[in-house]
Design an enzyme around this catalytic site. Structure first.
Site, PDB file in Angstrom:
ATOM      1  N   LYS A  10      44.089  50.817  46.625  1.00  0.00           N
ATOM      2  CA  LYS A  10      42.858  52.171  47.166  1.00  0.00           C
ATOM      3  C   LYS A  10      42.145  51.262  47.913  1.00  0.00           C
ATOM      4  CE  LYS A  10      38.439  50.658  45.037  1.00  0.00           C
ATOM      5  NZ  LYS A  10      37.748  49.107  46.035  1.00  0.00           N
ATOM      6  N   ASP A 137      37.869  50.158  37.750  1.00  0.00           N
ATOM      7  CA  ASP A 137      38.677  50.318  38.720  1.00  0.00           C
ATOM      8  C   ASP A 137      40.545  51.392  38.218  1.00  0.00           C
ATOM      9  OD1 ASP A 137      36.815  51.140  40.558  1.00  0.00           O
ATOM     10  OD2 ASP A 137      38.147  48.770  41.489  1.00  0.00           O
TER      11      ASP A 137
HETATM   12  P1  ATP Z   1      38.327  46.047  43.200  1.00  0.00           P
HETATM   13  O1  ATP Z   1      37.906  47.020  44.669  1.00  0.00           O
HETATM   14  O2  ATP Z   1      38.603  46.697  42.238  1.00  0.00           O
HETATM   15  O3  ATP Z   1      36.854  44.824  42.637  1.00  0.00           O
HETATM   16  P2  ATP Z   1      39.537  43.823  44.456  1.00  0.00           P
HETATM   17  O4  ATP Z   1      40.422  44.218  45.204  1.00  0.00           O
HETATM   18  O5  ATP Z   1      38.133  42.410  44.639  1.00  0.00           O
HETATM   19  O6  ATP Z   1      39.652  44.957  43.405  1.00  0.00           O
HETATM   20  P3  ATP Z   1      41.543  42.151  42.647  1.00  0.00           P
HETATM   21  O7  ATP Z   1      42.234  42.055  43.775  1.00  0.00           O
HETATM   22  O8  ATP Z   1      41.779  43.092  41.432  1.00  0.00           O
HETATM   23  O9  ATP Z   1      40.103  43.008  43.301  1.00  0.00           O
HETATM   24  O10 ATP Z   1      41.560  40.745  41.849  1.00  0.00           O
HETATM   25  C1  ATP Z   1      39.276  40.594  41.256  1.00  0.00           C
HETATM   26  C2  ATP Z   1      40.311  39.346  40.853  1.00  0.00           C
HETATM   27  O11 ATP Z   1      40.780  39.220  39.802  1.00  0.00           O
HETATM   28  C3  ATP Z   1      40.849  38.071  41.870  1.00  0.00           C
HETATM   29  O12 ATP Z   1      39.984  37.504  42.442  1.00  0.00           O
HETATM   30  C4  ATP Z   1      41.505  37.203  40.683  1.00  0.00           C
HETATM   31  O13 ATP Z   1      41.367  35.906  40.436  1.00  0.00           O
HETATM   32  C5  ATP Z   1      42.057  37.601  38.849  1.00  0.00           C
HETATM   33  N1  ATP Z   1      43.239  38.243  38.557  1.00  0.00           N
HETATM   34  C6  ATP Z   1      43.714  38.781  37.627  1.00  0.00           C
HETATM   35  N2  ATP Z   1      44.205  38.987  37.326  1.00  0.00           N
HETATM   36  C7  ATP Z   1      45.032  39.678  38.187  1.00  0.00           C
HETATM   37  C8  ATP Z   1      46.450  40.761  38.820  1.00  0.00           C
HETATM   38  N3  ATP Z   1      47.059  40.836  38.223  1.00  0.00           N
HETATM   39  N4  ATP Z   1      46.459  41.455  40.160  1.00  0.00           N
HETATM   40  C9  ATP Z   1      44.989  40.191  41.327  1.00  0.00           C
HETATM   41  N5  ATP Z   1      44.037  39.723  41.027  1.00  0.00           N
HETATM   42  C10 ATP Z   1      43.931  39.658  39.549  1.00  0.00           C
END
Ligand code: ATP
Length: 289
Positions: A10, A137
């Site tokens: 997203k 999210d």
């Molecule tokens: P948001 O936009 O919802 O804040 P984001 O893109 O910043 O999300 P994510 O990629 O969802 O962040 O990941 C956040 C943290 O969660 C990562 O640093 C990672 O270590 C941990 N994590 C655990 N499981 C997963 C997964 N399946 N995919 C991605 N990250 C994961």
């Protein structure tokens, strides 16, 4: 039985933090948009009562701290379905800690897959309630499309689809911890809030130019991403209709009404950042493969 779902990333067409709630969470105003960059998540029944997880990206945990694993536990807990052993495999394409909800997307895919495998016939609302226990999210990732997200992100109102366009995503190397980004908001009392009413009106009318004009993110006032300036300058040079950071960053997206400009821009951006994607808005958050 094995089922495979693709789970969409997203972007935030707008992200404003309205206030900090008494429970430490934040009340948000977000316009969310699913984009066609996908993780592929397979879930397969196995023997035993374990959940095992494999992931194509070895930087991510494969234990109970993985969001996909947590989603499976939350599913079994909420439905009472008996876990006779499952294997989850994630083919990771969405950069993590990038502001694109990659982890939440995987969680959404696992809930959808388990609902199918165990024939629990959950409604979208029930799936979202399970997802919310895993991450704010996840309900949006289950819903997909274009939505207003309020409260912590869990109160969702569908909006008209974003007009057809090209969305270039540029992910600088550093990751951003969402927790630290909110802590930065709590320490800052000089936030300039955004034109949320104008944005909501434009989005409810499906007014593409009105949306693009107002695409903004308060985290840009809080999170330093050195590459953001050259990325936006490059996007503007290639006539992006708008360029903005997504989530708590560091990913910057540019919206284009012309495919050739989007592709030319992505080629130029590759000189600044390693991870660049040309995508389009999509209507579904999770989709069976
Ligand atoms: P948001 O936009 O919802 O804040 P984001 O893109 O910043 O999300 P994510 O990629 O969802 O962040 O990941 C956040 C943290 O969660 C990562 O640093 C990672 O270590 C941990 N994590 C655990 N499981 C997963 C997964 N399946 N995919 C991605 N990250 C994961």
């Amino acid at each position: 039985m094995k089922v495979t779902y693709k789970a969409a990333a997203k972007i935030n067409l707008m992200l404003d933090i309205l206030t900090r709630l008494d429970n430490g969470y934040h009340s948000l105003f977000m316009i969310m948009q699913s984009v066609g960059l996908y993780d592929t998540v397979s879930v397969e029944t196995a023997c035993g009562a374990d959940i095992t997880l494999t992931c194509s990206d070895n930087r991510l945990p494969c234990d109970s701290s993985n969001i996909a694993y947590k989603a499976a536990l939350a599913f079994f807990d909420a439905t009472g379905a008996e876990n006779c052993g499952i294997k989850i495999d994630i083919d990771k394409k969405i950069p993590f800690a990038a502001g694109m909800a990659g982890g939440s997307a995987d969680g959404a895919a696992v809930i959808s897959a388990l609902d199918e495998i165990f024939d629990t016939k959950l409604t979208l609302r029930e799936k979202c309630a399970i997802g919310l226990k895993v991450g704010a999210d996840v309900p949006f990732c289950l819903t997909g499309g274009t939505c207003l997200a309020q409260n912590v992100g869990d109160v969702l109102s569908p909006l008209p689809d974003l007009a057809d366009c090209y969305i270039v995503l540029a992910k600088p190397e550093r990751g951003v911890s969402t927790k630290e980004a909110f802590a930065a908001f709590d320490k800052n009392d000089r936030i300039r809030h955004l034109d949320t009413c104008g944005m909501l009106y434009a989005a409810s009318q499906g007014d593409f130019n009105g949306i693009c004009k107002r695409a903004k993110n308060v985290f840009e006032q809080l999170i330093e991403v050195p590459e953001r300036v050259p990325i936006k300058a490059t996007m503007n040079r290639y006539s992006a209709v708008t360029a903005c950071m997504s989530g708590s960053g560091p990913t910057v997206y540019g919206i284009f009404d012309d495919e050739s400009k989007a592709i030319a821009c992505s080629q130029s951006l590759s000189e600044i950042v390693k991870e660049v994607f040309v995508t389009k808005p999509v209507r579904l958050g999770v989709e069976k493969v």
